[in-house]
Design a protein around this motif. Structure first.
Motif, PDB file in Angstrom:
ATOM      1  N   TYR A  82      65.799  60.259 -51.808  1.00 15.23           N
ATOM      2  CA  TYR A  82      65.992  60.893 -50.502  1.00 15.23           C
ATOM      3  C   TYR A  82      66.820  62.141 -50.748  1.00 15.23           C
ATOM      4  O   TYR A  82      67.988  62.055 -51.122  1.00 15.23           O
ATOM      5  CB  TYR A  82      66.682  59.939 -49.516  1.00 15.23           C
ATOM      6  N   LEU A  83      66.178  63.282 -50.586  1.00 13.76           N
ATOM      7  CA  LEU A  83      66.827  64.558 -50.849  1.00 13.76           C
ATOM      8  C   LEU A  83      67.301  65.151 -49.534  1.00 13.76           C
ATOM      9  O   LEU A  83      66.491  65.351 -48.617  1.00 13.76           O
ATOM     10  CB  LEU A  83      65.862  65.515 -51.542  1.00 13.76           C
ATOM     11  N   PHE A  84      68.572  65.444 -49.443  1.00 10.43           N
ATOM     12  CA  PHE A  84      69.178  65.932 -48.211  1.00 10.43           C
ATOM     13  C   PHE A  84      69.223  67.455 -48.216  1.00 10.43           C
ATOM     14  O   PHE A  84      69.813  68.064 -49.096  1.00 10.43           O
ATOM     15  CB  PHE A  84      70.577  65.331 -48.034  1.00 10.43           C
ATOM     16  N   GLU A  85      68.573  68.039 -47.205  1.00  7.78           N
ATOM     17  CA  GLU A  85      68.533  69.496 -47.030  1.00  7.78           C
ATOM     18  C   GLU A  85      68.635  69.802 -45.550  1.00  7.78           C
ATOM     19  O   GLU A  85      68.062  69.097 -44.717  1.00  7.78           O
ATOM     20  CB  GLU A  85      67.235  70.084 -47.586  1.00  7.78           C
ATOM     21  N   GLU A  86      69.321  70.865 -45.219  1.00  7.06           N
ATOM     22  CA  GLU A  86      69.534  71.216 -43.812  1.00  7.06           C
ATOM     23  C   GLU A  86      68.240  71.557 -43.084  1.00  7.06           C
ATOM     24  O   GLU A  86      68.144  71.386 -41.888  1.00  7.06           O
ATOM     25  CB  GLU A  86      70.534  72.362 -43.690  1.00  7.06           C
ATOM     26  N   TYR A  87      67.224  72.027 -43.791  1.00  7.42           N
ATOM     27  CA  TYR A  87      65.975  72.443 -43.148  1.00  7.42           C
ATOM     28  C   TYR A  87      64.873  71.380 -43.211  1.00  7.42           C
ATOM     29  O   TYR A  87      63.717  71.673 -42.911  1.00  7.42           O
ATOM     30  CB  TYR A  87      65.474  73.744 -43.783  1.00  7.42           C
ATOM     31  N   ALA A  88      65.201  70.164 -43.550  1.00  7.11           N
ATOM     32  CA  ALA A  88      64.204  69.094 -43.632  1.00  7.11           C
ATOM     33  C   ALA A  88      63.599  68.832 -42.258  1.00  7.11           C
ATOM     34  O   ALA A  88      64.271  68.940 -41.235  1.00  7.11           O
ATOM     35  CB  ALA A  88      64.842  67.826 -44.181  1.00  7.11           C
ATOM     36  N   ASP A 100      68.117  50.119 -53.447  1.00  5.01           N
ATOM     37  CA  ASP A 100      68.322  50.834 -54.712  1.00  5.01           C
ATOM     38  C   ASP A 100      68.009  52.327 -54.573  1.00  5.01           C
ATOM     39  O   ASP A 100      67.601  52.982 -55.521  1.00  5.01           O
ATOM     40  CB  ASP A 100      67.494  50.202 -55.831  1.00  5.01           C
ATOM     41  N   ALA A 101      68.252  52.873 -53.400  1.00 13.26           N
ATOM     42  CA  ALA A 101      67.955  54.286 -53.120  1.00 13.26           C
ATOM     43  C   ALA A 101      68.883  55.227 -53.878  1.00 13.26           C
ATOM     44  O   ALA A 101      70.013  54.875 -54.223  1.00 13.26           O
ATOM     45  CB  ALA A 101      68.076  54.553 -51.620  1.00 13.26           C
ATOM     46  N   PHE A 102      68.380  56.428 -54.109  1.00  9.95           N
ATOM     47  CA  PHE A 102      69.174  57.533 -54.633  1.00  9.95           C
ATOM     48  C   PHE A 102      69.254  58.576 -53.533  1.00  9.95           C
ATOM     49  O   PHE A 102      68.226  59.131 -53.122  1.00  9.95           O
ATOM     50  CB  PHE A 102      68.514  58.156 -55.871  1.00  9.95           C
ATOM     51  N   LEU A 103      70.454  58.829 -53.023  1.00 15.38           N
ATOM     52  CA  LEU A 103      70.681  59.843 -51.993  1.00 15.38           C
ATOM     53  C   LEU A 103      71.122  61.104 -52.723  1.00 15.38           C
ATOM     54  O   LEU A 103      72.193  61.132 -53.341  1.00 15.38           O
ATOM     55  CB  LEU A 103      71.741  59.386 -51.001  1.00 15.38           C
ATOM     56  N   VAL A 104      70.299  62.147 -52.660  1.00 14.22           N
ATOM     57  CA  VAL A 104      70.471  63.327 -53.512  1.00 14.22           C
ATOM     58  C   VAL A 104      70.924  64.527 -52.678  1.00 14.22           C
ATOM     59  O   VAL A 104      70.296  64.854 -51.665  1.00 14.22           O
ATOM     60  CB  VAL A 104      69.144  63.668 -54.237  1.00 14.22           C
ATOM     61  N   PHE A 105      71.979  65.189 -53.140  1.00 12.02           N
ATOM     62  CA  PHE A 105      72.578  66.327 -52.439  1.00 12.02           C
ATOM     63  C   PHE A 105      72.732  67.490 -53.405  1.00 12.02           C
ATOM     64  O   PHE A 105      73.117  67.300 -54.557  1.00 12.02           O
ATOM     65  CB  PHE A 105      73.953  65.949 -51.884  1.00 12.02           C
ATOM     66  N   GLY A 106      72.506  68.697 -52.895  1.00  8.79           N
ATOM     67  CA  GLY A 106      72.666  69.888 -53.714  1.00  8.79           C
ATOM     68  C   GLY A 106      74.067  70.452 -53.648  1.00  8.79           C
ATOM     69  O   GLY A 106      74.947  69.911 -52.969  1.00  8.79           O
ATOM     70  N   CYS A 107      74.260  71.557 -54.336  1.00  8.33           N
ATOM     71  CA  CYS A 107      75.585  72.169 -54.369  1.00  8.33           C
ATOM     72  C   CYS A 107      75.922  72.813 -53.023  1.00  8.33           C
ATOM     73  O   CYS A 107      75.048  73.082 -52.203  1.00  8.33           O
ATOM     74  CB  CYS A 107      75.692  73.176 -55.501  1.00  8.33           C
ATOM     75  N   GLU A 108      77.194  73.037 -52.831  1.00  6.92           N
ATOM     76  CA  GLU A 108      77.709  73.468 -51.539  1.00  6.92           C
ATOM     77  C   GLU A 108      77.184  74.821 -51.078  1.00  6.92           C
ATOM     78  O   GLU A 108      76.957  75.010 -49.882  1.00  6.92           O
ATOM     79  CB  GLU A 108      79.245  73.515 -51.586  1.00  6.92           C
ATOM     80  N   THR A 109      76.961  75.756 -51.972  1.00  8.23           N
ATOM     81  CA  THR A 109      76.567  77.107 -51.546  1.00  8.23           C
ATOM     82  C   THR A 109      75.069  77.363 -51.562  1.00  8.23           C
ATOM     83  O   THR A 109      74.596  78.252 -50.859  1.00  8.23           O
ATOM     84  CB  THR A 109      77.246  78.189 -52.421  1.00  8.23           C
ATOM     85  N   LYS A 110      74.314  76.586 -52.334  1.00  7.63           N
ATOM     86  CA  LYS A 110      72.879  76.865 -52.484  1.00  7.63           C
ATOM     87  C   LYS A 110      71.972  75.701 -52.135  1.00  7.63           C
ATOM     88  O   LYS A 110      70.758  75.859 -52.091  1.00  7.63           O
ATOM     89  CB  LYS A 110      72.591  77.296 -53.920  1.00  7.63           C
ATOM     90  N   GLY A 111      72.527  74.522 -51.943  1.00  7.13           N
ATOM     91  CA  GLY A 111      71.683  73.355 -51.722  1.00  7.13           C
ATOM     92  C   GLY A 111      71.021  72.927 -53.018  1.00  7.13           C
ATOM     93  O   GLY A 111      71.497  73.229 -54.110  1.00  7.13           O
ATOM     94  N   LEU A 112      69.916  72.243 -52.891  1.00 14.33           N
ATOM     95  CA  LEU A 112      69.177  71.787 -54.062  1.00 14.33           C
ATOM     96  C   LEU A 112      68.376  72.928 -54.669  1.00 14.33           C
ATOM     97  O   LEU A 112      67.866  73.789 -53.944  1.00 14.33           O
ATOM     98  CB  LEU A 112      68.233  70.650 -53.677  1.00 14.33           C
ATOM     99  N   PRO A 113      68.225  72.950 -55.990  1.00 16.39           N
ATOM    100  CA  PRO A 113      67.398  73.971 -56.626  1.00 16.39           C
ATOM    101  C   PRO A 113      65.966  73.922 -56.084  1.00 16.39           C
ATOM    102  O   PRO A 113      65.423  72.833 -55.837  1.00 16.39           O
ATOM    103  CB  PRO A 113      67.439  73.601 -58.105  1.00 16.39           C
ATOM    104  N   PRO A 114      65.341  75.074 -55.884  1.00 18.40           N
ATOM    105  CA  PRO A 114      63.980  75.119 -55.317  1.00 18.40           C
ATOM    106  C   PRO A 114      62.961  74.269 -56.067  1.00 18.40           C
ATOM    107  O   PRO A 114      62.094  73.651 -55.452  1.00 18.40           O
ATOM    108  CB  PRO A 114      63.609  76.603 -55.387  1.00 18.40           C
TER     109      PRO A 114
END
Length: 157
Positions: A82-88, A100-114
Motif C-alpha cells: 500500500y503506497l501512500f501518496e497525496e494524489y492517490a 502482513d501488509a507493507f505500508l509504504v511512504f516516500g520522503c518528506e519533500t518529494k514523496g515516492l520516486p516516480p
C-alpha cells in the motif's frame, strides 16, 4: 484475531524526527520499521532517537540499500503493498489490509520516486483531506493514521 505483522516502510526519509516518531508508532503497534536507503541522516543521529524517546531500543528495524533490494529480500505480494501518496484516487479507508501488509511512504519533500509509483500504481492510497488549504500532512502524522487504520480489524485496543 490474527497477530498483525504489518510493516511501515519509509523510502528515502529525510527528516530524522519523522523517522523517530514513525518508529515510536511502530513500537506502540508492534510493527516493523523498514528504512530504504539513502537516508537524509545517519540512523545514529540523536534526533532520531530523541523523537523515538526511550522506545528506540524496542524498534524492530530493517534496512535495505534500495527499493530493489527490499523487493528482492521480502518479495511482497501485490495485495501486501500500500503506497501512500497525496494524489492517490483511492482512500486509505477502502482496503482491507492484510495482517502482513507493507505500508509504504516516500520522503518528506518529494514523496515516492516516480518509478516506484509507476510500477505499483494500483496500490496507491491516500489520506483524504477536507480542506483545500493543506497540500499534504506531515510524514509522521500520516504514518500514525495509516498504521492505526491498517491494524483496526486485526487487534482490539
Amino acid at each position: 484475531m490474527t497477530s498483525p505483522s504489518i510493516s511501515i516502510v519509509l523510502v528515502h526519509p529525510e527528516i530524522p524526527g519523522n523517522t523517530g516518531a514513525a518508529g515510536r508508532t511502530c513500537v506502540a503497534l508492534d510493527m516493523e520499521l523498514v528504512l530504504i536507503h539513502p537516508l537524509g541522516f545517519e540512523i545514529s543521529d540523536s534526533r532520531v532517537k530523541r523523537s523515538g524517546l526511550d522506545y528506540w531500543q524496542h524498534i524492530r528495524l530493517a534496512e535495505f540499500a534500495s527499493w530493489e533490494a527490499f523487493l528482492k529480500a521480502r518479495a511482497p505480494r501485490g495485495d501486501q503493498l500500500y503506497l501512500f501518496e497525496e494524489y492517490a484516487d483511492r482512500s486509505f479507508y477502502e482496503p482491507d489490509y492484510p495482517a502482513d501488509a507493507f505500508l509504504v511512504f516516500g520522503c518528506e519533500t518529494k514523496g515516492l520516486p516516480p518509478e516506484i509509483v509507476e510500477a505499483h500504481r494500483a496500490q496507491l492510497v491516500g489520506l483524504p483531506m477536507r480542506s483545500d488549504k493543506v497540500r499534504s500532512l506531515n510524514l509522521a502524522n500520516t504514518v500514525t493514521a495509516a498504521a492505526y487504520q491498517a491494524v483496526r480489524r486485526h487487534i482490539s485496543l
